[in-house]
Design a protein around this motif. Structure first.
Motif, PDB file in Angstrom:
ATOM      1  N   MET A 156       0.836  -1.196   0.000  1.00  0.00           N
ATOM      2  CA  MET A 156       0.000   0.000   0.000  1.00  0.00           C
ATOM      3  C   MET A 156       0.875   1.252   0.000  1.00  0.00           C
ATOM      4  SD  MET A 156      -2.897   1.234   2.751  1.00  0.00           S
ATOM      5  CE  MET A 156      -1.640   1.689   3.948  1.00  0.00           C
ATOM      6  N   VAL A 157       0.573   2.191  -0.895  1.00  0.00           N
ATOM      7  CA  VAL A 157       1.343   3.430  -1.020  1.00  0.00           C
ATOM      8  C   VAL A 157       0.390   4.593  -1.252  1.00  0.00           C
ATOM      9  CG1 VAL A 157       3.422   2.319  -1.899  1.00  0.00           C
ATOM     10  CG2 VAL A 157       1.624   3.041  -3.498  1.00  0.00           C
ATOM     11  N   GLN A 158       0.885   5.790  -0.975  1.00  0.00           N
ATOM     12  CA  GLN A 158       0.135   6.988  -1.330  1.00  0.00           C
ATOM     13  C   GLN A 158       0.178   7.176  -2.838  1.00  0.00           C
ATOM     14  OE1 GLN A 158       1.775  10.248   0.908  1.00  0.00           O
ATOM     15  NE2 GLN A 158       0.644   9.726   2.763  1.00  0.00           N
ATOM     16  N   THR A 159      -0.954   7.570  -3.396  1.00  0.00           N
ATOM     17  CA  THR A 159      -1.020   7.751  -4.840  1.00  0.00           C
ATOM     18  C   THR A 159      -0.231   8.990  -5.264  1.00  0.00           C
ATOM     19  OG1 THR A 159      -2.534   7.791  -6.732  1.00  0.00           O
ATOM     20  CG2 THR A 159      -3.069   9.192  -4.855  1.00  0.00           C
ATOM     21  N   THR A 160      -0.008   9.152  -6.538  1.00  0.00           N
ATOM     22  CA  THR A 160       0.736  10.307  -7.049  1.00  0.00           C
ATOM     23  C   THR A 160       0.047  11.593  -6.597  1.00  0.00           C
ATOM     24  OG1 THR A 160       1.339   8.999  -8.990  1.00  0.00           O
ATOM     25  CG2 THR A 160       1.648  11.390  -9.118  1.00  0.00           C
ATOM     26  N   PRO A 161       0.765  12.494  -5.930  1.00  0.00           N
ATOM     27  CA  PRO A 161       0.107  13.654  -5.310  1.00  0.00           C
ATOM     28  C   PRO A 161      -0.392  14.708  -6.288  1.00  0.00           C
ATOM     29  CG  PRO A 161       2.482  13.797  -5.016  1.00  0.00           C
ATOM     30  CD  PRO A 161       2.213  12.453  -5.623  1.00  0.00           C
ATOM     31  N   LYS A 162       0.211  14.811  -7.466  1.00  0.00           N
ATOM     32  CA  LYS A 162      -0.149  15.893  -8.388  1.00  0.00           C
ATOM     33  C   LYS A 162      -1.628  15.874  -8.786  1.00  0.00           C
ATOM     34  CE  LYS A 162       0.667  19.315 -11.231  1.00  0.00           C
ATOM     35  NZ  LYS A 162       0.948  20.702 -10.745  1.00  0.00           N
ATOM     36  N   PRO A 163      -2.184  14.746  -9.267  1.00  0.00           N
ATOM     37  CA  PRO A 163      -3.613  14.764  -9.644  1.00  0.00           C
ATOM     38  C   PRO A 163      -4.533  14.991  -8.456  1.00  0.00           C
ATOM     39  CG  PRO A 163      -2.710  12.549  -9.800  1.00  0.00           C
ATOM     40  CD  PRO A 163      -1.554  13.463  -9.609  1.00  0.00           C
ATOM     41  N   VAL A 164      -4.137  14.520  -7.276  1.00  0.00           N
ATOM     42  CA  VAL A 164      -4.957  14.759  -6.087  1.00  0.00           C
ATOM     43  C   VAL A 164      -5.005  16.248  -5.770  1.00  0.00           C
ATOM     44  CG1 VAL A 164      -5.216  14.267  -3.628  1.00  0.00           C
ATOM     45  CG2 VAL A 164      -4.394  12.486  -5.174  1.00  0.00           C
ATOM     46  N   ALA A 165      -3.847  16.904  -5.848  1.00  0.00           N
ATOM     47  CA  ALA A 165      -3.799  18.341  -5.588  1.00  0.00           C
ATOM     48  C   ALA A 165      -4.642  19.112  -6.595  1.00  0.00           C
ATOM     49  CB  ALA A 165      -2.353  18.821  -5.614  1.00  0.00           C
ATOM     50  N   GLU A 166      -4.633  18.686  -7.842  1.00  0.00           N
ATOM     51  CA  GLU A 166      -5.428  19.369  -8.867  1.00  0.00           C
ATOM     52  C   GLU A 166      -6.922  19.239  -8.583  1.00  0.00           C
ATOM     53  OE1 GLU A 166      -4.157  17.603 -12.491  1.00  0.00           O
ATOM     54  OE2 GLU A 166      -2.298  18.786 -12.630  1.00  0.00           O
ATOM     55  N   ILE A 167      -7.346  18.068  -8.150  1.00  0.00           N
ATOM     56  CA  ILE A 167      -8.762  17.879  -7.825  1.00  0.00           C
ATOM     57  C   ILE A 167      -9.154  18.732  -6.628  1.00  0.00           C
ATOM     58  CG2 ILE A 167     -10.428  16.194  -6.946  1.00  0.00           C
ATOM     59  CD1 ILE A 167      -9.052  14.087  -8.659  1.00  0.00           C
ATOM     60  N   LEU A 168      -8.310  18.771  -5.618  1.00  0.00           N
ATOM     61  CA  LEU A 168      -8.602  19.594  -4.442  1.00  0.00           C
ATOM     62  C   LEU A 168      -8.707  21.065  -4.824  1.00  0.00           C
ATOM     63  CD1 LEU A 168      -6.241  17.937  -1.803  1.00  0.00           C
ATOM     64  CD2 LEU A 168      -8.725  17.859  -1.827  1.00  0.00           C
ATOM     65  N   THR A 169      -7.785  21.541  -5.623  1.00  0.00           N
ATOM     66  CA  THR A 169      -7.786  22.949  -6.010  1.00  0.00           C
ATOM     67  C   THR A 169      -9.003  23.299  -6.852  1.00  0.00           C
ATOM     68  OG1 THR A 169      -5.358  22.933  -5.985  1.00  0.00           O
ATOM     69  CG2 THR A 169      -6.433  24.762  -7.106  1.00  0.00           C
ATOM     70  N   GLU A 170      -9.400  22.407  -7.746  1.00  0.00           N
ATOM     71  CA  GLU A 170     -10.546  22.677  -8.612  1.00  0.00           C
ATOM     72  C   GLU A 170     -11.865  22.586  -7.862  1.00  0.00           C
ATOM     73  OE1 GLU A 170     -10.194  19.858 -11.714  1.00  0.00           O
ATOM     74  OE2 GLU A 170      -8.395  20.755 -12.606  1.00  0.00           O
ATOM     75  N   THR A 171     -11.933  21.740  -6.847  1.00  0.00           N
ATOM     76  CA  THR A 171     -13.193  21.509  -6.140  1.00  0.00           C
ATOM     77  C   THR A 171     -13.458  22.559  -5.072  1.00  0.00           C
ATOM     78  OG1 THR A 171     -12.897  19.138  -6.511  1.00  0.00           O
ATOM     79  CG2 THR A 171     -14.552  19.799  -4.896  1.00  0.00           C
ATOM     80  N   LEU A 172     -12.414  23.002  -4.385  1.00  0.00           N
ATOM     81  CA  LEU A 172     -12.588  23.919  -3.265  1.00  0.00           C
ATOM     82  C   LEU A 172     -12.713  25.360  -3.739  1.00  0.00           C
ATOM     83  CD1 LEU A 172     -10.002  22.365  -0.796  1.00  0.00           C
ATOM     84  CD2 LEU A 172     -12.482  22.123  -0.759  1.00  0.00           C
ATOM     85  N   ARG A 173     -13.174  26.220  -2.825  1.00  0.00           N
ATOM     86  CA  ARG A 173     -13.303  27.643  -3.117  1.00  0.00           C
ATOM     87  C   ARG A 173     -11.937  28.322  -3.077  1.00  0.00           C
ATOM     88  NH1 ARG A 173     -17.116  28.774   1.876  1.00  0.00           N
ATOM     89  NH2 ARG A 173     -15.298  27.709   2.741  1.00  0.00           N
ATOM     90  N   GLU A 174     -11.880  29.521  -3.646  1.00  0.00           N
ATOM     91  CA  GLU A 174     -10.626  30.271  -3.637  1.00  0.00           C
ATOM     92  C   GLU A 174     -10.247  30.684  -2.223  1.00  0.00           C
ATOM     93  OE1 GLU A 174      -8.643  34.256  -5.717  1.00  0.00           O
ATOM     94  OE2 GLU A 174     -10.693  33.616  -6.206  1.00  0.00           O
ATOM     95  N   ALA A 175     -11.247  30.913  -1.351  1.00  0.00           N
ATOM     96  CA  ALA A 175     -10.963  31.330   0.022  1.00  0.00           C
ATOM     97  C   ALA A 175     -10.405  30.195   0.865  1.00  0.00           C
ATOM     98  CB  ALA A 175     -12.237  31.875   0.673  1.00  0.00           C
ATOM     99  N   GLU A 184     -17.128  15.042   0.930  1.00  0.00           N
ATOM    100  CA  GLU A 184     -17.797  13.995   0.147  1.00  0.00           C
ATOM    101  C   GLU A 184     -17.733  14.314  -1.347  1.00  0.00           C
ATOM    102  OE1 GLU A 184     -19.922  10.647  -1.013  1.00  0.00           O
ATOM    103  OE2 GLU A 184     -18.814  11.117   0.828  1.00  0.00           O
ATOM    104  N   ARG A 185     -17.871  15.579  -1.708  1.00  0.00           N
ATOM    105  CA  ARG A 185     -17.726  15.965  -3.125  1.00  0.00           C
ATOM    106  C   ARG A 185     -16.321  15.643  -3.624  1.00  0.00           C
ATOM    107  NH1 ARG A 185     -17.765  20.909  -4.800  1.00  0.00           N
ATOM    108  NH2 ARG A 185     -17.562  21.963  -2.796  1.00  0.00           N
ATOM    109  N   ILE A 186     -15.321  15.924  -2.783  1.00  0.00           N
ATOM    110  CA  ILE A 186     -13.943  15.611  -3.163  1.00  0.00           C
ATOM    111  C   ILE A 186     -13.765  14.110  -3.321  1.00  0.00           C
ATOM    112  CG2 ILE A 186     -11.545  15.701  -2.381  1.00  0.00           C
ATOM    113  CD1 ILE A 186     -12.237  18.338  -0.988  1.00  0.00           C
ATOM    114  N   ARG A 187     -14.334  13.343  -2.393  1.00  0.00           N
ATOM    115  CA  ARG A 187     -14.200  11.879  -2.453  1.00  0.00           C
ATOM    116  C   ARG A 187     -14.807  11.333  -3.742  1.00  0.00           C
ATOM    117  NH1 ARG A 187     -16.731   7.447  -2.253  1.00  0.00           N
ATOM    118  NH2 ARG A 187     -18.729   8.542  -2.195  1.00  0.00           N
ATOM    119  N   ARG A 188     -15.986  11.821  -4.111  1.00  0.00           N
ATOM    120  CA  ARG A 188     -16.622  11.346  -5.332  1.00  0.00           C
ATOM    121  C   ARG A 188     -15.810  11.721  -6.560  1.00  0.00           C
ATOM    122  NH1 ARG A 188     -23.054  12.834  -4.388  1.00  0.00           N
ATOM    123  NH2 ARG A 188     -23.402  11.438  -2.603  1.00  0.00           N
TER     124      ARG A 188
END
Length: 280
Positions: A173-192, A220-224
């Motif tokens: 078990m390993v952590q997945t590649t961080p770059k795509p995860v960071a992109e999803i977080l940035t796109e999903t969350l608000r600018e604030a 939950e939105r991020i998880r989906r």
């Protein structure tokens, strides 16, 4: 604040009220007619008064957005200052060690040449090079200030710790590649909101003006989104909220990490909320 444009209508309404009272006392029909005319004028002036509520609301939103921008810039400067202070302390210690070593050398000995240190970009201290999001230095420097701002404004705040892993339950078990995860977080969350990658590789999420139920919905939105875009990955998150569960920055971080540990006990996607007491 009183709008001066409503002054004529206010005066007309006040005079109409006085004349109506006088008409009731004196029973003069002329006063009744005049009072009715003044009342009608008051109603017309009030109904035709422009509504400035949307304009004022937009002005408040613009001011709030500008305040959030200035707060983020201030947090970046504070994080850089903290990093530079630590580097200055290390440099002084290195200089003191070099001076002691020079004094201990025999007279006439040739000291080893100093190796020049390449210049560093200050932005490297607060931005993770692998993902482009903030680092733990920035997160630690800004969290306390965000809590102070939430306390002054009587607003809630949520801190979440999240990791995305592959091969759950297997030895590899390993952590997945961080770059795509960071992109999803940035796109999903608000600018604030704030996204940072901690030294351990876990992502820290700071949700401004967000209570517990809103934070759960956001995670939950991020998880989906991660489940749809990153096949074979498992999302585990732990969260804590100010002021429901914690009163300071260290409490929030410790409780969120504790909730993340509870989520790690599951072999599937899991979002855990801390059960800790803020008085602990």
């Amino acid at each position: 604040m009183f709008d001066r444009r409503a002054l004529p209508g206010t005066i007309a309404g006040f005079l109409g009220l006085l004349l109506a009272m006088a008409a009731i006392i004196t029973k003069e029909p002329v006063l009744v007619v005049i009072a009715g005319v003044l009342t009608a004028i008051c109603v017309v002036l009030v109904l035709t008064l422009p509504n400035r509520a949307p304009v004022r609301y937009k002005e408040r939103m613009d001011l709030q957005e500008e305040a959030d921008k200035l707060a983020r810039e201030n947090d970046q400067m504070a994080a850089r200052a903290a990093k530079f202070e630590a580097e200055a302390i290390a440099a002084r210690e290195k200089l003191a060690t070099a001076m002691l070593a020079e004094r201990s050398q025999p007279v006439g000995a040739d000291p080893s040449p100093a190796v020049p240190t390449p210049p560093r970009d200050p932005s490297d201290d607060i931005t993770d090079p692998a993902t482009g999001v903030f680092t733990q230095v920035f997160f630690d420097a800004s969290l306390g200030k965000r809590i102070s701002a939430a306390r002054r404004g009587l607003r809630p705040l949520t801190v979440a710790m999240m990791e995305v892993v592959e091969k759950v339950g297997e030895p590899g078990m390993v952590q997945t590649t961080p770059k795509p995860v960071a992109e999803i977080l940035t796109e999903t969350l608000r600018e604030a909101d704030t996204v940072a990658r901690m030294d351990s590789g876990v992502f820290a999420v700071l949700l401004e003006d967000t209570p517990e139920n809103g934070a759960i919905w956001t995670l939950e939105r991020i998880r989906r989104r991660i489940s749809e875009d990153l096949q074979g990955c498992t999302v585990r998150a732990g969260m804590s909220c100010y002021p429901a569960y914690a009163f300071d920055a260290q409490q929030l971080v410790d409780q969120a990490l504790g909730a993340l540990d509870a989520a790690r006990e599951w072999r599937q996607d899991r979002i855990e909320v801390t059960t800790a007491n803020p008085d602990d």
